[in-house]
Design an enzyme around this catalytic site. Structure first.
Site, PDB file in Angstrom:
ATOM      1  N   HIS A  98       3.288 -46.617 -21.498  1.00  0.00           N
ATOM      2  CA  HIS A  98       2.606 -47.916 -21.440  1.00  0.00           C
ATOM      3  C   HIS A  98       2.057 -48.278 -22.818  1.00  0.00           C
ATOM      4  O   HIS A  98       1.907 -47.422 -23.685  1.00  0.00           O
ATOM      5  CB  HIS A  98       1.437 -47.884 -20.440  1.00  0.00           C
ATOM      6  CG  HIS A  98       1.869 -48.074 -19.018  1.00  0.00           C
ATOM      7  ND1 HIS A  98       2.267 -47.011 -18.222  1.00  0.00           N
ATOM      8  CD2 HIS A  98       1.987 -49.192 -18.240  1.00  0.00           C
ATOM      9  CE1 HIS A  98       2.597 -47.469 -17.022  1.00  0.00           C
ATOM     10  NE2 HIS A  98       2.444 -48.785 -17.013  1.00  0.00           N
ATOM     11  N   LYS A 137      -3.773 -49.447 -22.530  1.00  0.00           N
ATOM     12  CA  LYS A 137      -3.977 -49.015 -21.134  1.00  0.00           C
ATOM     13  C   LYS A 137      -5.031 -47.916 -21.084  1.00  0.00           C
ATOM     14  O   LYS A 137      -4.985 -46.961 -21.861  1.00  0.00           O
ATOM     15  CB  LYS A 137      -2.656 -48.524 -20.524  1.00  0.00           C
ATOM     16  CG  LYS A 137      -2.808 -48.153 -19.048  1.00  0.00           C
ATOM     17  CD  LYS A 137      -1.480 -48.076 -18.331  1.00  0.00           C
ATOM     18  CE  LYS A 137      -1.647 -47.694 -16.863  1.00  0.00           C
ATOM     19  NZ  LYS A 137      -2.426 -48.675 -16.084  1.00  0.00           N
TER      20      LYS A 137
HETATM   21  N1  NAP Z   1      -0.594 -53.328  -9.768  1.00  0.00           N
HETATM   22  C1  NAP Z   1       0.154 -53.817 -10.758  1.00  0.00           C
HETATM   23  O1  NAP Z   1       1.304 -54.235 -10.559  1.00  0.00           O
HETATM   24  C2  NAP Z   1      -0.432 -53.857 -12.138  1.00  0.00           C
HETATM   25  C3  NAP Z   1       0.276 -54.406 -13.212  1.00  0.00           C
HETATM   26  C4  NAP Z   1      -0.342 -54.504 -14.446  1.00  0.00           C
HETATM   27  C5  NAP Z   1      -1.650 -54.053 -14.597  1.00  0.00           C
HETATM   28  N2  NAP Z   1      -2.304 -53.494 -13.542  1.00  0.00           N
HETATM   29  C6  NAP Z   1      -3.684 -53.045 -13.603  1.00  0.00           C
HETATM   30  O2  NAP Z   1      -4.499 -54.212 -13.468  1.00  0.00           O
HETATM   31  C7  NAP Z   1      -5.701 -54.022 -14.209  1.00  0.00           C
HETATM   32  C8  NAP Z   1      -5.829 -55.142 -15.228  1.00  0.00           C
HETATM   33  O3  NAP Z   1      -4.732 -55.071 -16.124  1.00  0.00           O
HETATM   34  P1  NAP Z   1      -4.631 -56.018 -17.410  1.00  0.00           P
HETATM   35  O4  NAP Z   1      -3.487 -55.528 -18.191  1.00  0.00           O
HETATM   36  O5  NAP Z   1      -4.682 -57.458 -16.990  1.00  0.00           O
HETATM   37  O6  NAP Z   1      -5.996 -55.585 -18.122  1.00  0.00           O
HETATM   38  P2  NAP Z   1      -6.930 -56.375 -19.128  1.00  0.00           P
HETATM   39  O7  NAP Z   1      -6.123 -57.314 -19.970  1.00  0.00           O
HETATM   40  O8  NAP Z   1      -7.773 -55.347 -19.794  1.00  0.00           O
HETATM   41  O9  NAP Z   1      -7.822 -57.265 -18.170  1.00  0.00           O
HETATM   42  C9  NAP Z   1      -8.812 -56.739 -17.350  1.00  0.00           C
HETATM   43  C10 NAP Z   1      -9.831 -57.843 -17.102  1.00  0.00           C
HETATM   44  O10 NAP Z   1     -10.796 -57.328 -16.199  1.00  0.00           O
HETATM   45  C11 NAP Z   1     -12.040 -57.937 -16.483  1.00  0.00           C
HETATM   46  N3  NAP Z   1     -13.127 -57.023 -16.133  1.00  0.00           N
HETATM   47  C12 NAP Z   1     -13.269 -55.745 -16.480  1.00  0.00           C
HETATM   48  N4  NAP Z   1     -14.393 -55.232 -15.977  1.00  0.00           N
HETATM   49  C13 NAP Z   1     -14.977 -56.217 -15.299  1.00  0.00           C
HETATM   50  C14 NAP Z   1     -16.186 -56.302 -14.571  1.00  0.00           C
HETATM   51  N5  NAP Z   1     -17.006 -55.245 -14.415  1.00  0.00           N
HETATM   52  N6  NAP Z   1     -16.479 -57.477 -13.997  1.00  0.00           N
HETATM   53  C15 NAP Z   1     -15.640 -58.537 -14.126  1.00  0.00           C
HETATM   54  N7  NAP Z   1     -14.508 -58.515 -14.826  1.00  0.00           N
HETATM   55  C16 NAP Z   1     -14.184 -57.367 -15.397  1.00  0.00           C
HETATM   56  C17 NAP Z   1     -12.022 -58.214 -17.972  1.00  0.00           C
HETATM   57  O11 NAP Z   1     -12.550 -59.485 -18.124  1.00  0.00           O
HETATM   58  P3  NAP Z   1     -13.753 -59.858 -19.132  1.00  0.00           P
HETATM   59  O12 NAP Z   1     -13.726 -58.849 -20.242  1.00  0.00           O
HETATM   60  O13 NAP Z   1     -13.410 -61.244 -19.510  1.00  0.00           O
HETATM   61  O14 NAP Z   1     -14.939 -59.744 -18.262  1.00  0.00           O
HETATM   62  C18 NAP Z   1     -10.562 -58.239 -18.364  1.00  0.00           C
HETATM   63  O15 NAP Z   1     -10.146 -59.552 -18.733  1.00  0.00           O
HETATM   64  C19 NAP Z   1      -5.585 -52.606 -14.811  1.00  0.00           C
HETATM   65  O16 NAP Z   1      -6.196 -51.702 -13.920  1.00  0.00           O
HETATM   66  C20 NAP Z   1      -4.086 -52.381 -14.868  1.00  0.00           C
HETATM   67  O17 NAP Z   1      -3.757 -51.016 -14.865  1.00  0.00           O
HETATM   68  C21 NAP Z   1      -1.721 -53.397 -12.328  1.00  0.00           C
END
Ligand code: NAP
Length: 257
Positions: free
Chosen positions: A145, A149
């Site tokens: 990844h 990540k």
């Molecule tokens: N299931 C799937 O198919 C799949 C696919 C891709 C990713 N994922 C997972 O999905 C998650 C997000 O991935 P990403 O790549 O989009 O990550 P990212 O770009 O780091 O985004 C995560 C978002 O979560 C918000 N956040 C974090 N802690 C928070 C809190 N306590 N309260 C409110 N908002 C909060 C942050 O927003 P702010 O900083 O603006 O608050 C940030 O924008 C990860 O766990 C990743 O492993 C899953």
């Protein structure tokens, strides 16, 4: 369907927003009411909240791609607000998964470590292969990844490892080996080994290999575009809104595989 995006400023959250704010006929039944982030932005379109109560007001369903702590808080609150929830957030501990399972008794919740059709199909294939190949075939999982990540191994790698354990009738947690080093790292029969790589902008690559004495069977999946996850989450939302609460659903339920 009135929906909200938790983690709207994240990588996946932004793609979801793009799919839903344009005049996209494919997603016409979704009405994006608002987003949730740690910093509010009432001037943005849609309104971004930093208060869960105001965020959830009037929603039918929330899609969450954030961090475990937020995912768990959200699950507890969706239960009291009678809002369905699709979450793709990974890295949840067993105790955090239990919180989701409890909330799922009250309101419909689907959680998936990977929202793609290909990966969920791969899980079914891994389970089938594991059930046919005996313990002389060593199961090794590698995943790669992007450098940002946080959790490791990925939620997808764990889904694949659990599928292999299920196919063999094993207890996954007793067989999982997360990385090997040192002079006492000899492979034991039945182990499910994980190896993790992090770098650059790789969206997600997973390989499961069954190493026999005379042959190797490998199953691979490479995600080539993050839209895959957002589209999968919207597919799950369409399915989940028709379901009753009772148990925590998976993507395999939504895809009927
Ligand atoms: N299931 C799937 O198919 C799949 C696919 C891709 C990713 N994922 C997972 O999905 C998650 C997000 O991935 P990403 O790549 O989009 O990550 P990212 O770009 O780091 O985004 C995560 C978002 O979560 C918000 N956040 C974090 N802690 C928070 C809190 N306590 N309260 C409110 N908002 C909060 C942050 O927003 P702010 O900083 O603006 O608050 C940030 O924008 C990860 O766990 C990743 O492993 C899953």
């Amino acid at each position: 369907m009135n929906i909200g995006i938790s983690g709207i400023n994240g990588r996946v959250g932004q793609i979801l927003k793009q799919l839903l704010v344009g005049n996209n006929a494919e997603y016409a039944e979704f009405n994006l009411m608002g987003g949730f982030a740690r910093v509010s932005d009432i001037d943005s379109q849609p309104i971004t909240h930093n208060d869960l109560g105001s965020f959830l007001d009037g929603l039918d369903l929330v899609i969450d791609f954030s961090l475990p702590e937020n995912c768990v808080n959200l699950a507890e609150r969706t239960a009291t607000h009678n809002v369905a929830m699709v979450s793709g957030t990974t890295g949840l501990s067993d105790a955090q998964m239990d919180v989701l399972a409890q909330a799922a008794k009250v309101t419909p919740i689907l959680h998936a470590g990977n929202m793609s059709l290909g990966v969920n199909l791969m899980c079914a294939l891994v389970e089938q292969a594991a059930s046919r190949l005996n313990l002389n075939y060593d199961v090794e999982i590698t995943e790669t990844h992007h450098r940002l990540k946080r959790d490791a191994p990925s939620g997808t790698a764990l889904m694949l490892g659990r599928a292999a354990a299920k196919g063999r009738g094993q207890n996954h947690d007793q067989q999982a080996v997360y990385g090997r080093e040192g002079s006492a790292a000899l492979r034991q029969s039945g182990e499910i080994g994980y190896a993790v790589r992090r770098g650059g902008g790789v969206i997600g690559a997973h390989d499961v290999s069954f190493f026999g004495d005379s042959e190797v069977l490998s199953l691979s999946h490479h995600a080539e575009n993050r839209a895959l996850f957002a589209e999968g989450a919207l597919f799950a939302a369409r399915w989940l809104i028709q379901q009753k609460s009772g148990r925590l659903y998976s993507m395999a339920d939504a895809l009927n595989i």
